[in-house]
Motif scaffolding. Sequence first.
Motif, PDB file in Angstrom:
ATOM      1  N   LYS A 162       0.828  -1.218   0.000  1.00 23.27           N
ATOM      2  CA  LYS A 162       0.000   0.000   0.000  1.00 23.27           C
ATOM      3  C   LYS A 162       0.857   1.261   0.000  1.00 23.27           C
ATOM      4  O   LYS A 162       0.438   2.299  -0.497  1.00 23.27           O
ATOM      5  CB  LYS A 162      -0.926   0.004   1.225  1.00 23.27           C
ATOM      6  N   THR A 163       2.065   1.198   0.576  1.00 17.41           N
ATOM      7  CA  THR A 163       2.913   2.387   0.670  1.00 17.41           C
ATOM      8  C   THR A 163       4.348   2.077   0.230  1.00 17.41           C
ATOM      9  O   THR A 163       4.806   0.939   0.299  1.00 17.41           O
ATOM     10  CB  THR A 163       2.966   2.925   2.114  1.00 17.41           C
ATOM     11  N   TYR A 164       5.034   3.130  -0.166  1.00 24.12           N
ATOM     12  CA  TYR A 164       6.449   2.982  -0.482  1.00 24.12           C
ATOM     13  C   TYR A 164       7.250   2.644   0.778  1.00 24.12           C
ATOM     14  O   TYR A 164       8.240   1.916   0.724  1.00 24.12           O
ATOM     15  CB  TYR A 164       6.986   4.262  -1.123  1.00 24.12           C
ATOM     16  N   TYR A 165       6.803   3.155   1.917  1.00 27.71           N
ATOM     17  CA  TYR A 165       7.444   2.848   3.200  1.00 27.71           C
ATOM     18  C   TYR A 165       7.592   1.343   3.377  1.00 27.71           C
ATOM     19  O   TYR A 165       8.669   0.834   3.694  1.00 27.71           O
ATOM     20  CB  TYR A 165       6.606   3.448   4.337  1.00 27.71           C
ATOM     21  N   GLN A 166       6.500   0.596   3.165  1.00 28.89           N
ATOM     22  CA  GLN A 166       6.547  -0.856   3.332  1.00 28.89           C
ATOM     23  C   GLN A 166       7.321  -1.530   2.195  1.00 28.89           C
ATOM     24  O   GLN A 166       7.890  -2.604   2.370  1.00 28.89           O
ATOM     25  CB  GLN A 166       5.131  -1.422   3.404  1.00 28.89           C
ATOM     26  N   THR A 167       7.372  -0.877   1.046  1.00 30.52           N
ATOM     27  CA  THR A 167       8.055  -1.456  -0.117  1.00 30.52           C
ATOM     28  C   THR A 167       9.541  -1.680   0.135  1.00 30.52           C
ATOM     29  O   THR A 167      10.142  -2.606  -0.413  1.00 30.52           O
ATOM     30  CB  THR A 167       7.845  -0.531  -1.336  1.00 30.52           C
ATOM     31  N   VAL A 168      10.126  -0.848   0.982  1.00 33.19           N
ATOM     32  CA  VAL A 168      11.557  -0.980   1.263  1.00 33.19           C
ATOM     33  C   VAL A 168      11.895  -2.376   1.784  1.00 33.19           C
ATOM     34  O   VAL A 168      12.978  -2.911   1.520  1.00 33.19           O
ATOM     35  CB  VAL A 168      12.006   0.116   2.250  1.00 33.19           C
ATOM     36  N   LYS A 169      10.966  -3.004   2.506  1.00 36.51           N
ATOM     37  CA  LYS A 169      11.213  -4.361   3.008  1.00 36.51           C
ATOM     38  C   LYS A 169      11.531  -5.317   1.858  1.00 36.51           C
ATOM     39  O   LYS A 169      12.407  -6.173   1.966  1.00 36.51           O
ATOM     40  CB  LYS A 169      10.003  -4.872   3.782  1.00 36.51           C
ATOM     41  N   GLY A 170      10.796  -5.165   0.767  1.00 36.92           N
ATOM     42  CA  GLY A 170      11.028  -6.028  -0.387  1.00 36.92           C
ATOM     43  C   GLY A 170      12.359  -5.781  -1.060  1.00 36.92           C
ATOM     44  O   GLY A 170      12.892  -6.654  -1.750  1.00 36.92           O
ATOM     45  N   MET A 171      12.917  -4.584  -0.889  1.00 32.87           N
ATOM     46  CA  MET A 171      14.232  -4.274  -1.456  1.00 32.87           C
ATOM     47  C   MET A 171      15.364  -4.909  -0.657  1.00 32.87           C
ATOM     48  O   MET A 171      16.419  -5.243  -1.202  1.00 32.87           O
ATOM     49  CB  MET A 171      14.454  -2.754  -1.466  1.00 32.87           C
ATOM     50  N   VAL A 172      15.146  -5.046   0.637  1.00 31.35           N
ATOM     51  CA  VAL A 172      16.210  -5.522   1.525  1.00 31.35           C
ATOM     52  C   VAL A 172      16.291  -7.043   1.553  1.00 31.35           C
ATOM     53  O   VAL A 172      17.383  -7.623   1.590  1.00 31.35           O
ATOM     54  CB  VAL A 172      15.993  -4.955   2.947  1.00 31.35           C
ATOM     55  N   THR A 173      15.149  -7.715   1.509  1.00 30.01           N
ATOM     56  CA  THR A 173      15.113  -9.162   1.722  1.00 30.01           C
ATOM     57  C   THR A 173      15.957  -9.975   0.742  1.00 30.01           C
ATOM     58  O   THR A 173      16.606 -10.933   1.152  1.00 30.01           O
ATOM     59  CB  THR A 173      13.653  -9.658   1.700  1.00 30.01           C
ATOM     60  N   ARG A 196       8.251  10.748   4.352  1.00 26.67           N
ATOM     61  CA  ARG A 196       8.471  11.646   3.200  1.00 26.67           C
ATOM     62  C   ARG A 196       9.618  12.611   3.481  1.00 26.67           C
ATOM     63  O   ARG A 196      10.473  12.851   2.630  1.00 26.67           O
ATOM     64  CB  ARG A 196       7.211  12.439   2.872  1.00 26.67           C
ATOM     65  N   ASP A 197       9.624  13.154   4.696  1.00 27.19           N
ATOM     66  CA  ASP A 197      10.676  14.101   5.066  1.00 27.19           C
ATOM     67  C   ASP A 197      12.046  13.421   5.041  1.00 27.19           C
ATOM     68  O   ASP A 197      13.037  14.007   4.580  1.00 27.19           O
ATOM     69  CB  ASP A 197      10.411  14.682   6.453  1.00 27.19           C
ATOM     70  N   ALA A 198      12.107  12.200   5.542  1.00 31.82           N
ATOM     71  CA  ALA A 198      13.382  11.467   5.554  1.00 31.82           C
ATOM     72  C   ALA A 198      13.847  11.181   4.130  1.00 31.82           C
ATOM     73  O   ALA A 198      15.041  11.312   3.811  1.00 31.82           O
ATOM     74  CB  ALA A 198      13.239  10.170   6.345  1.00 31.82           C
ATOM     75  N   ASP A 237      10.076   7.055  11.570  1.00 24.54           N
ATOM     76  CA  ASP A 237      10.052   6.492  10.212  1.00 24.54           C
ATOM     77  C   ASP A 237      11.295   6.754   9.366  1.00 24.54           C
ATOM     78  O   ASP A 237      11.374   6.276   8.233  1.00 24.54           O
ATOM     79  CB  ASP A 237       8.800   6.943   9.441  1.00 24.54           C
ATOM     80  N   GLU A 238      12.297   7.474   9.888  1.00 24.80           N
ATOM     81  CA  GLU A 238      13.503   7.662   9.091  1.00 24.80           C
ATOM     82  C   GLU A 238      14.305   6.362   8.998  1.00 24.80           C
ATOM     83  O   GLU A 238      15.141   6.213   8.112  1.00 24.80           O
ATOM     84  CB  GLU A 238      14.382   8.781   9.652  1.00 24.80           C
ATOM     85  N   TRP A 239      14.011   5.399   9.888  1.00 25.72           N
ATOM     86  CA  TRP A 239      14.728   4.122   9.859  1.00 25.72           C
ATOM     87  C   TRP A 239      14.476   3.353   8.573  1.00 25.72           C
ATOM     88  O   TRP A 239      15.330   2.601   8.122  1.00 25.72           O
ATOM     89  CB  TRP A 239      14.343   3.276  11.065  1.00 25.72           C
ATOM     90  N   GLU A 256       6.382  14.154  -7.569  1.00 25.50           N
ATOM     91  CA  GLU A 256       7.282  14.502  -6.467  1.00 25.50           C
ATOM     92  C   GLU A 256       7.604  13.276  -5.615  1.00 25.50           C
ATOM     93  O   GLU A 256       8.752  13.080  -5.185  1.00 25.50           O
ATOM     94  CB  GLU A 256       6.652  15.601  -5.598  1.00 25.50           C
ATOM     95  N   GLU A 257       6.622  12.433  -5.378  1.00 25.96           N
ATOM     96  CA  GLU A 257       6.858  11.207  -4.608  1.00 25.96           C
ATOM     97  C   GLU A 257       7.830  10.285  -5.332  1.00 25.96           C
ATOM     98  O   GLU A 257       8.715   9.677  -4.711  1.00 25.96           O
ATOM     99  CB  GLU A 257       5.533  10.494  -4.354  1.00 25.96           C
ATOM    100  N   ARG A 258       7.702  10.200  -6.633  1.00 28.89           N
ATOM    101  CA  ARG A 258       8.627   9.366  -7.397  1.00 28.89           C
ATOM    102  C   ARG A 258      10.048   9.924  -7.305  1.00 28.89           C
ATOM    103  O   ARG A 258      11.016   9.169  -7.210  1.00 28.89           O
ATOM    104  CB  ARG A 258       8.163   9.269  -8.858  1.00 28.89           C
ATOM    105  N   ARG A 259      10.168  11.236  -7.281  1.00 29.66           N
ATOM    106  CA  ARG A 259      11.496  11.847  -7.173  1.00 29.66           C
ATOM    107  C   ARG A 259      12.161  11.492  -5.851  1.00 29.66           C
ATOM    108  O   ARG A 259      13.351  11.157  -5.812  1.00 29.66           O
ATOM    109  CB  ARG A 259      11.378  13.366  -7.306  1.00 29.66           C
TER     110      ARG A 259
END
Length: 432
Positions: A296-307, A334-336, A361-363, A387-390
Motif C-alpha cells: 500500500k505504501t512505499y514505506y513498506q516497499t523498502v522491506k522487499g528491497m532488503v530481503t 516523506r521528510d526522511a 520512520d527515518e529508519w 514529487e513522490e517518485r522523485r
Amino acid sequence: MEPYKTVDIAFGRGHLTVGLPERAEATVIRKATLPKLADQTGAIHAAFDNPIDAPPLATLAQGRKSACILICDITRPVPNRLFLRPMIETMMAAGIPKDGITVLIATGLHRPNEGVEMAELVGDPWVLDNVRVENHFAMRDEDHVDLGMTATRETPVRIDRRFVEADLRIATGLVEPHFMAGWSGGRKVVAPGVAGHETIRTFHSARFMEDPLAVQCNLVGNPLHEEQLEIVRTLGEIYALNTVIDEDRDLVHVTFGEIIASHLAAVEFIQDVTRIKVPRRFKTVVTSSAGYPLDKTYYQTVKGMVTPLDILEPGGTLIIASACSEGMGSKEFRDAQTRLVELGPDRFLATLTAKTLAEVDEWQTEMQLKPMRIGRVMLYTSGLDAEERRITAVEVIGDLDAAVAESIQRHDDPHVAIIPEGPYVVPVHEAA
C-alpha cells in the motif's frame, strides 16, 4: 531449467505478469509448498486446547476479570476472522465479561485503522458488535505504563496501559521473515506493536539498525530480538497465538501458548519453508512487495528491497514492483526521503549515527541505503505522484518487461531471479 516466458508476481490485490525476453534463464524462488489445513477452524480450537508451555485457553481465562487481545494492523494479512471470535467466546464462557475484553490494534507508530478498514482487519462483524476494538497510539505518553529500562541496552520500556493492566494478555500475529527482528509475530506484537514512541525510536536507532545480526531469519545475537525478549519477560505472564499462511493467504499452521515458546515453535515450523537456499547470485533480481496489504505504501516497499540482497551480485540490478496505492507513507517518512535525496546516502547516514532516538520512520530510509550500496534499484509502481517518485531516490520505471530485458543486456547475463512473493520469501546464497 524450466523455460519461463512469463511469471506472475504479487501486485496490489492481484498479480502482475512479468514477460521475459527469449534469452532469459529464470530462476523462480518461492516458499516450499505447504499442505493446506483440512479444517482451519478445528486447528485453531486444537491450538487453544493443546497449548505450548501453558494451560488450555479455557483454563487460563477462569477467574479473570479482563482480557486484552493484540492484533496486527492492516499491513499484515493475519487471518483474524478465523480466530478472534472463538478466542473471545472461550473467554466469555470461562466468565470474563464481554465489556472486560479489549481487542487492541498493535499499530506501533503506523496510522490507526478505522471504519471500513477496521472492519476488514477484524474480519468478523460479531467481534465489532460484542467487544471494544481500539487502536494503539504510540505518541500518547499518558496511554503508557513506564516500566523502566532494559538492563542490557538501556531501552526505555513504555507499554500501552490497556495491555499492561489486563488480567489476561494475549498477542496474536503472523510469523514471517522480518528484515530487522528476524521473524515477525510473538514478542514483536508487544514491542514495538503497543510500545510508546521512545521504545520504538530506540529500537530503530542506528546502533540497532546497522548491527549485522539485525537481519531477517536470525534470532541468535539479534539485538532487537533480545530486547523484545527482555521486555516481555519484564511484563510477565503473556500468551500468544501465532499463525503461518501460504501464498494463497490460507492458514497452514497455528500455535498457541506462552509467548516466547509458542512463537519459537512457529518459527521452527516456517524457517526451512521460507528461507530458500540458492546456489548462485544474480545480476538481475525481480521481486515484489508481496502485494496487498504490504504494498500500500512505499514505506513498506523498502522491506522487499532488503530481503533478497544476499543473492544480488554486487553492481547488479534489483527491480521491485509495488502498487503504492496509498502513496509514500507518513509525513515523517516523506521528510526522511527528501533529506536522502538532498544529502545523498553517505551524509544522510552520518546524520543518524549519533542519535539515541531515531526520528519517526527515518529508519526505513536508512534500510533503503542497504540495497543502494550494493547495486542499482528500480521501482515499478502504479501509484506515487511526480514529487513522490522523485524522493524515492531510486529509478522509477514505466515498463517492467523492458527493464528486465535491458538489465539482461546491460549485464550480458541471461540469468534472472524472480521472487513472486517478495519479502515473505528469503533467498540465501549457499554455493553448491
